[in-house]
Design a protein around this motif. Structure first.
Motif, PDB file in Angstrom:
ATOM      1  N   SER A  77      30.356  -5.429 -13.059  1.00  0.00           N
ATOM      2  CA  SER A  77      31.009  -4.626 -14.096  1.00  0.00           C
ATOM      3  C   SER A  77      32.501  -4.939 -14.186  1.00  0.00           C
ATOM      4  N   SER A  80      33.903 -10.151 -17.114  1.00  0.00           N
ATOM      5  CA  SER A  80      33.515 -10.260 -18.517  1.00  0.00           C
ATOM      6  C   SER A  80      33.633 -11.713 -18.953  1.00  0.00           C
ATOM      7  N   TYR A 105      29.975   1.831 -22.374  1.00  0.00           N
ATOM      8  CA  TYR A 105      30.889   2.077 -21.256  1.00  0.00           C
ATOM      9  C   TYR A 105      31.348   3.526 -21.174  1.00  0.00           C
ATOM     10  N   THR A 106      31.407   4.225 -22.305  1.00  0.00           N
ATOM     11  CA  THR A 106      31.965   5.578 -22.326  1.00  0.00           C
ATOM     12  C   THR A 106      30.921   6.684 -22.404  1.00  0.00           C
ATOM     13  N   ASN A 152      35.482  -3.426 -21.014  1.00  0.00           N
ATOM     14  CA  ASN A 152      35.320  -2.909 -19.650  1.00  0.00           C
ATOM     15  C   ASN A 152      36.559  -3.152 -18.790  1.00  0.00           C
ATOM     16  N   PRO A 154      38.163  -5.938 -17.632  1.00  0.00           N
ATOM     17  CA  PRO A 154      37.702  -6.724 -16.482  1.00  0.00           C
ATOM     18  C   PRO A 154      38.818  -7.175 -15.552  1.00  0.00           C
TER      19      PRO A 154
END
Length: 251
Positions: A77, A80, A105-106, A152, A154
């Motif tokens: 996670s 990316s 993601y949210t 995300n 990264p």
């Protein structure tokens, strides 16, 4: 600098052909790292292994000191990638493409919209929000692709041939953007490219050929070691290593 990724004796076979042959190297935290090599060198396989999209036959990948494998959900996670071929839907608007992915993601639509707009602003593409992705120019698509990859936030960002198909002005603009984002988010950026001049600003370069590490060092050190004036010449010298004598000529 701290090692973010450490590769040790990594090997991979497909159809009894060894695509990667016990390669070892490391990527340090916060650096711009380039992976160069001709078609079939093993670049795509290497990236697939680091991303967890494929499993190595032998060897080990450590990410931030921890073993990275197909079950490392938390570690993956933090990574990316911007693929050379976009994964966004050409029939949807930029807004629809990014909002949907931000929601993953949210798990909250209000936060998803805010997140997507923030990342689009980061790549200076807020004006594209309501446009259909499929009608964007190559440079515009690449900016939206990067915004998608930043959702995300990264730690490690892979850029696969990020300027392929772009004109000179768009390529320069893209590189200014990449450097700015790298500093803003304190990201480690790994680049694959066929443009040697794009690798010259790298902290370190890994050159692959036929699944083997042919060179691994800083750009200036490589030029000194191979007595070449340009990275193009270093690359050609390595790929043509069968020649006993190669006279470096600046391109």
């Amino acid at each position: 600098m701290k090692e973010l990724v450490k590769i040790t004796n990594l090997s991979k076979q497909y159809n009894q052909q060894e695509v990667l042959k016990s390669i070892s190297f490391s990527i340090k935290e916060g650096e711009l790292f380039s992976i160069l090599g001709p078609n079939g060198a093993g670049k795509s396989t290497l990236i697939s292994l680091i991303l967890g999209l494929a499993k190595a036959d032998r060897g080990e990948i450590l990410f931030d000191g921890r073993k990275l494998d197909s079950d490392s959900i938390e570690l993956k996670s933090m990574i990316s990638v911007v693929f050379q071929n976009s994964i966004l839907d050409p029939d949807l608007s930029v807004k629809e493409n990014l909002f949907l992915r931000a929601y993953f993601y949210t798990n909250n639509w209000k936060e998803a919209k805010s997140l997507a707009k923030q990342k689009l602003a980061d790549v200076q593409a807020s004006h594209l929000l309501n446009k259909r992705y499929g009608v964007l120019s190559g440079g515009e698509k690449r900016k939206v692709d990067i915004a998608r990859a930043l959702l995300n936030t990264p730690t490690l960002l892979f850029l696969d041939e990020p300027t392929t198909g772009l004109d000179i002005s768009s390529r320069a603009d893209m590189w200014q953007l990449i450097h700015r984002l790298k500093e803003k988010y304190h990201m480690t950026v790994v680049l694959t490219t066929h443009y040697m001049e794009e690798a010259r600003d790298s902290d370190n370069i890994l050159m692959l050929d036929a699944g083997q590490v042919m060179a691994y060092d800083a750009p200036e050190t490589l030029k000194q070691n191979y007595h070449c004036l340009t990275l193009e010449d270093v690359f050609l010298t390595i790929i043509e290593k069968g020649r006993e004598h190669y006279e470096c000529i600046s391109l």
